[in-house]
Design an enzyme around this catalytic site. Sequence first.
Site, PDB file in Angstrom:
ATOM      1  N   GLU A  78      60.937  13.179  33.727  1.00  0.00           N
ATOM      2  CA  GLU A  78      60.586  13.924  32.519  1.00  0.00           C
ATOM      3  C   GLU A  78      61.765  14.760  32.022  1.00  0.00           C
ATOM      4  O   GLU A  78      61.594  15.701  31.240  1.00  0.00           O
ATOM      5  CB  GLU A  78      59.349  14.783  32.793  1.00  0.00           C
ATOM      6  CG  GLU A  78      58.110  13.917  32.898  1.00  0.00           C
ATOM      7  CD  GLU A  78      56.964  14.516  33.682  1.00  0.00           C
ATOM      8  OE1 GLU A  78      57.184  15.470  34.454  1.00  0.00           O
ATOM      9  OE2 GLU A  78      55.847  14.021  33.515  1.00  0.00           O
ATOM     10  N   HIS A  97      57.910  22.880  33.813  1.00  0.00           N
ATOM     11  CA  HIS A  97      56.771  21.962  33.598  1.00  0.00           C
ATOM     12  C   HIS A  97      55.984  21.884  34.892  1.00  0.00           C
ATOM     13  O   HIS A  97      56.553  21.613  35.951  1.00  0.00           O
ATOM     14  CB  HIS A  97      57.270  20.578  33.196  1.00  0.00           C
ATOM     15  CG  HIS A  97      56.217  19.516  33.272  1.00  0.00           C
ATOM     16  ND1 HIS A  97      54.960  19.658  32.719  1.00  0.00           N
ATOM     17  CD2 HIS A  97      56.226  18.289  33.859  1.00  0.00           C
ATOM     18  CE1 HIS A  97      54.251  18.560  32.944  1.00  0.00           C
ATOM     19  NE2 HIS A  97      54.997  17.723  33.650  1.00  0.00           N
ATOM     20  N   HIS A  99      51.934  20.864  36.830  1.00  0.00           N
ATOM     21  CA  HIS A  99      50.622  20.217  36.764  1.00  0.00           C
ATOM     22  C   HIS A  99      49.587  21.200  37.303  1.00  0.00           C
ATOM     23  O   HIS A  99      48.697  20.821  38.063  1.00  0.00           O
ATOM     24  CB  HIS A  99      50.603  18.933  37.589  1.00  0.00           C
ATOM     25  CG  HIS A  99      51.584  17.894  37.138  1.00  0.00           C
ATOM     26  ND1 HIS A  99      51.655  16.649  37.733  1.00  0.00           N
ATOM     27  CD2 HIS A  99      52.518  17.888  36.168  1.00  0.00           C
ATOM     28  CE1 HIS A  99      52.611  15.935  37.151  1.00  0.00           C
ATOM     29  NE2 HIS A  99      53.144  16.673  36.197  1.00  0.00           N
ATOM     30  N   TYR A 124      48.176  39.638  27.172  1.00  0.00           N
ATOM     31  CA  TYR A 124      49.390  39.086  27.756  1.00  0.00           C
ATOM     32  C   TYR A 124      49.556  37.608  27.429  1.00  0.00           C
ATOM     33  O   TYR A 124      50.684  37.116  27.283  1.00  0.00           O
ATOM     34  CB  TYR A 124      49.430  39.325  29.268  1.00  0.00           C
ATOM     35  CG  TYR A 124      49.901  40.716  29.587  1.00  0.00           C
ATOM     36  CD1 TYR A 124      51.256  41.024  29.611  1.00  0.00           C
ATOM     37  CD2 TYR A 124      48.996  41.751  29.801  1.00  0.00           C
ATOM     38  CE1 TYR A 124      51.703  42.302  29.876  1.00  0.00           C
ATOM     39  CE2 TYR A 124      49.427  43.040  30.061  1.00  0.00           C
ATOM     40  CZ  TYR A 124      50.776  43.315  30.098  1.00  0.00           C
ATOM     41  OH  TYR A 124      51.217  44.584  30.333  1.00  0.00           O
ATOM     42  N   HIS A 164      47.639  15.985  31.622  1.00  0.00           N
ATOM     43  CA  HIS A 164      48.902  16.109  32.346  1.00  0.00           C
ATOM     44  C   HIS A 164      49.158  17.569  32.733  1.00  0.00           C
ATOM     45  O   HIS A 164      48.889  17.954  33.864  1.00  0.00           O
ATOM     46  CB  HIS A 164      50.018  15.545  31.456  1.00  0.00           C
ATOM     47  CG  HIS A 164      51.311  15.324  32.145  1.00  0.00           C
ATOM     48  ND1 HIS A 164      52.272  14.454  31.682  1.00  0.00           N
ATOM     49  CD2 HIS A 164      51.839  15.871  33.266  1.00  0.00           C
ATOM     50  CE1 HIS A 164      53.321  14.459  32.488  1.00  0.00           C
ATOM     51  NE2 HIS A 164      53.086  15.317  33.456  1.00  0.00           N
TER      52      HIS A 164
END
Length: 214
Positions: A78, A97, A99, A124, A164
């Site tokens: 990725e 990134h 999961h 926040y 994802h």
Amino acid sequence: MSACTDESTARALVVRTARSLFTRGLTHGSTGNLSVRLADGTLLLTPTGSSLGTVEEGQLSRTDVHGKHLDGPRPTKEAFLHAAFYRARPGAHAVVHLHSTHAAAVSCLDGVNPADALPPLTAYYAMRVGKLPLLPYHAPGDSSLEPLAERTARTHHAVLLANHGPVVAGASMEQAADAIEELEETAKLHLLLRGHATRPLTPEQAAALASPSS
């Protein structure tokens, strides 16, 4: 961290952040990837197939801002997403990134607003994330997502990939990591509150809290 930070410091920061995210259960197995932009414009990324719990400083990959592999192990599949965010956001010096469980769960729900996948339940979240576009499903490593990711990243520093997980850019690694953790906690709140009447921040309240992102 800024782009002028030396490479050894950058490598240590990537590994330290990776360990923190992994040990606190924000990613698992060999999922998730991190990157930083160096002063020369090249990117350091976690390599493909690596675990954020065990990756070492000497195992990081290097690419250019177009995703071309320059040295080190083969980068995460990725890497193109990271490159797209850096091209779109000149002030970004880190991309995370994950999961993470609750954010990934939200990305699987039917009926999620593609323009903004999570409501601004807390101050926040409004400050650190803001609006969260949901990008349509692409298989992991499918670089056909790259043009859409780059276009979206021009106006949003955080996105959620359908089925994802989230991708967040920041002016520093600390900022990107804090924002993605806030995103995960808000996704958890959102799922806990499903079926209950909620009172998110109003658009005016959220706008007042929003700060310029990287």
